[in-house]
Design a protein around this motif. Structure first.
Motif, PDB file in Angstrom:
ATOM      1  N   ARG A   1     -49.577   6.309  33.993  1.00 59.78           N
ATOM      2  CA  ARG A   1     -49.371   5.252  33.687  1.00 59.78           C
ATOM      3  C   ARG A   1     -49.110   5.061  35.477  1.00 59.78           C
TER       4      ARG A   1
ATOM      5  N   GLU B   1     -39.695  -0.248  27.580  1.00 57.77           N
ATOM      6  CA  GLU B   1     -38.928   0.752  28.139  1.00 57.77           C
ATOM      7  C   GLU B   1     -39.036   1.730  29.057  1.00 57.77           C
ATOM      8  N   ASP B   2     -39.790   0.709  30.068  1.00 57.72           N
ATOM      9  CA  ASP B   2     -39.810   1.335  31.682  1.00 57.72           C
ATOM     10  C   ASP B   2     -38.176   0.588  32.686  1.00 57.72           C
TER      11      ASP B   2
ATOM     12  N   ASP C   1     -42.806  12.512  32.417  1.00 60.89           N
ATOM     13  CA  ASP C   1     -43.641  12.785  31.411  1.00 60.89           C
ATOM     14  C   ASP C   1     -43.396  11.177  30.500  1.00 60.89           C
ATOM     15  N   SER C   2     -43.043  10.194  30.908  1.00 54.81           N
ATOM     16  CA  SER C   2     -42.720   9.161  29.833  1.00 54.81           C
ATOM     17  C   SER C   2     -43.921   8.460  30.844  1.00 54.81           C
ATOM     18  N   VAL C   3     -44.324   8.579  32.238  1.00 54.41           N
ATOM     19  CA  VAL C   3     -45.104   7.602  33.641  1.00 54.41           C
ATOM     20  C   VAL C   3     -46.013   8.394  33.139  1.00 54.41           C
ATOM     21  N   LYS C   4     -46.892   9.512  32.827  1.00 57.00           N
ATOM     22  CA  LYS C   4     -47.996  10.208  33.468  1.00 57.00           C
ATOM     23  C   LYS C   4     -48.696   9.177  32.266  1.00 57.00           C
TER      24      LYS C   4
ATOM     25  N   GLU D   1     -43.858  -0.987  30.282  1.00 51.07           N
ATOM     26  CA  GLU D   1     -43.897  -0.672  28.791  1.00 51.07           C
ATOM     27  C   GLU D   1     -42.116  -1.513  28.965  1.00 51.07           C
TER      28      GLU D   1
ATOM     29  N   GLU E   1     -32.621   9.535  35.335  1.00 50.89           N
ATOM     30  CA  GLU E   1     -33.908  10.112  35.369  1.00 50.89           C
ATOM     31  C   GLU E   1     -35.180   9.899  36.098  1.00 50.89           C
TER      32      GLU E   1
END
Length: 115
Positions: free
Chosen positions: A66, A88-89, A61-64, A86, A46
């Motif tokens: 950070r 999940e990273d 979206d999941s890293v905005k 996190e 991704e």
């Protein structure tokens, strides 16, 4: 020979930070957009973040909020500052560099975030 080489991966605790680097070289045409992708175990690759030669950025979206992507055009190098990591990273992070109208992938660098 075109080369795209990542570095900076490692293991950290949740809430920690890492800074990834990717250097592109070996092409007679200039490096255009560069981006970071990741692939978690059992998941598809991704988009994490991308940046154009003129410094326009885009983030998954999941890293905005950070992660921050940046680049040094003089060095043909892109960076990914990852903060507040996190679990999940976790995954293998791959660099993609566009040379002219073609693109090339790096070998990947492992990031592991433990809770």
């Amino acid at each position: 020979q075109v080369q795209v080489v990542e570095s900076g991966g490692g293991s950290v605790q949740a809430g920690g930070s890492l800074r990834l680097s990717c250097a592109a070289s070996g092409s007679i045409v200039r490096v255009n957009a560069m981006s970071w992708y990741r692939q978690a175990p059992g998941k598809q690759r991704e988009l994490v973040a991308g940046i154009t030669r003129s410094y326009t950025t885009d983030y998954g979206d999941s890293v905005k909020g950070r992660f921050i992507i940046s680049r040094d055009n003089a060095k043909d190098t892109v960076y990914l500052q990852m903060n507040n990591l996190e679990p999940e990273d976790t995954g293998v992070y791959y660099c993609r560099a566009v040379f002219g109208s073609s693109y090339y992938w790096g070998q990947g660098t492992q990031v592991i975030v433990s809770s």
